[in-house]
Design an enzyme around this catalytic site. Sequence first.
Site, PDB file in Angstrom:
ATOM      1  N   GLU A  70     -16.328  33.059  -6.097  1.00 41.82           N
ATOM      2  CA  GLU A  70     -15.527  33.064  -4.875  1.00 41.82           C
ATOM      3  C   GLU A  70     -16.383  32.583  -3.704  1.00 41.82           C
ATOM      4  OE1 GLU A  70     -13.775  36.928  -4.292  1.00 41.82           O
ATOM      5  OE2 GLU A  70     -12.571  36.795  -6.113  1.00 41.82           O
TER       6      GLU A  70
ATOM      7  N   HIS B  87      -8.182  36.836  -2.830  1.00 41.30           N
ATOM      8  CA  HIS B  87      -8.781  38.170  -2.778  1.00 41.30           C
ATOM      9  C   HIS B  87      -8.150  39.006  -1.658  1.00 41.30           C
ATOM     10  CE1 HIS B  87     -12.677  40.357  -4.145  1.00 41.30           C
ATOM     11  NE2 HIS B  87     -11.758  41.234  -3.804  1.00 41.30           N
TER      12      HIS B  87
END
Length: 528
Positions: A262, A280
Site C-alpha cells: 500500500e 483502506h
Amino acid sequence: MTKPKVLISDKMDPNAARIFEERGCDVDVITGETPEQLIARIGEYDGLAIRSSTKVTKDILDAATNLKVIGRAGIGVDNVDIPYASGKGVVVMNTPFGNSITTAEHAIAMMFALARQIPEANAQTKEGKWPKNAFMGVEVTGKTLGLIGAGNIGSIVASRALGLKMKVVAYDPFLTPERAVEMGVEKADLDTVLAKADFITLHTPLTEQTRNILSEDNLAKTKKGVRIVNCARGGLIDENALKKMLDSGHVAGAALDVFQTEPAKDSPLFECANFICTPHLGASTTEAQVNVALQVAEQLSDYLVNGGVTNALNMPSLSAEEAPKLKPYMKLAEQLGSLVGQLTRDSVPRISIHTEGAAAELNMRPMVAAVLAGFLRVQSDSVNMVNAPYLAKERGLEVREVKTEREGNYHTLIRVSVKTEAGERSVAGTLFNNQDPRLIELFGISVESDLSGDMMYIVNEDAPGFIGRIGTLLGENGINIGTFNLGRRETGGEAVLMLSVDSAVSEDLVKAAGDLPGVKLVKALKFA
C-alpha cells in the site's frame, strides 16, 4: 517531578493532544517527518503516538533512548517492530476496540456491494447505459458466511450476519466451543470453513501463521462461486492466486480494502471485472477516527503517569485501577527475584513463582514479569518488566506459576524458587500493612528484613562473638549499619545475616568479612 513527554507523529484528532495535557503529559504534534528526522528527534520522548504512517524500525528504536511506550491509534501494528521493541523494554499498545464497529460495518458493506455488483452497476448507470439486465446478483439471506478470525471485529460481523439470516461458520484457533455457542456460530477447522462458505470474510492480524492464509492451495479448497472480503490486513491473501481464481470463475467475486503493498497502484486484481476495492477505509469514519485517537491518548498517559497497562501487545495488561493495588506486590516480587538472582551462582533452568493468600487473588502476570525482571537484571541493567519474559524465553528459562488462595502463616505471600545444581532454593516475602515489602524466609531460614539499597548477605556458624566481630570490621572501614537482621536453622547451626549499610560494599570488605572466624559466605547485594 518532570512530566512525561509524548510525540504524536501521525495525524490524529486534535483532542488526543488535549487529553495528554490534561492527564499530566507534555505533548508535541509533529507529523510527516522522514525516518531520519524522527531518528534525530525521538531520543527526548517517553511516549510515541502513531497511526499507520510512522514506521517504528530498529533504527528508530535504537535512537529512542528514553522511550517507554508506543501507542498505535488503531488495530494493526505491523508498522512496529514489536520483538525489537520488546527487547528494548518498550511497551507496545494498540486500540483494538475504537474502530471495531466501523471496520465490521465496512466488511458487511463490501459483502453487499459484491453480492449485488453495486460499483459496476453504479458506474454504467452514470454513463447513461441503464444496464438493468446486465447484473444478476445473489441474496445473502440463507447463505453461509465463513469467518477467518472470530475475535472482536469478527464477532461483530458474525452478529450482523446472523441478523441478516445468514449461517456463520468460524475458524479461529483461539475460539472456544463455549464462546462459539455464545456467538451463535459453528466452530470449524479452516478446511471446513473453506468448503462450506458462500462468502468468506477475514478478521485476523498479519503474522507468520496467517500470512497468505488464503494461498493458492487454500483458495482451491473453496466452494465454486465463493465471494471473498478482506478488510483486515494486506498479505492474508495471495493476490496473484486470487486473480487466477477470479479469472477462472471459481471465485465469483472479491472485495478488498487492504493490499499486500500500500498504496496499491498496480495490483493485478485491478484488471478483474468481478473485483471491488477501497483504499483502506475500514476505520475511516468520523466516529472511529475520534475514538482511536482518544483511546491511544488515554492509554499512553495512564501508563506514563499511573503505571496502568491497557491493550499492550508485549506486556500483561494492568488497569489504572489495578496499578496502585498491585504496585507494592510488584515491588516485593521484583525484590525477591533480584535477591535470588544475586545469591544464585549456578545456572538456573527453572524459576517458580508461588502466590498465596491475598496475593493469589490478584493479576499474577505482572508479578511474574516483575520477578523475572529482578532475577535477570543481575545479568543486564537494561532488563525491565517488558523485555524480561522475552529474555527468559531466549535463555530457555522455564517459568512456572502457582496459586494457593488459602492463607498460610501470612495474610499474603510471594515465594520465588529456583532449580539449581544444588537443588531447589527459595525465598519468600510478604507485605506489612499491605504496602511495605518484607523478606520473611531465605533458603529455608526465617529472617525478617527489608530489601533496599546496599546490603550484605552473610552465612556463618551460630557462635558467640560473631556479631561483635562483624560490627567492629564495618566500623573500622567507616561503614554505618542501617538494619541488622539475623536468622538461624537451629541453635549452634547455620545462621544468616541480612545487613543494610549506608554505602557501597567493596570487594575488599567482602573478602575481609569472609576471613572472619566462622564465616562461610559473604555477598554484597544491591537493590533499587
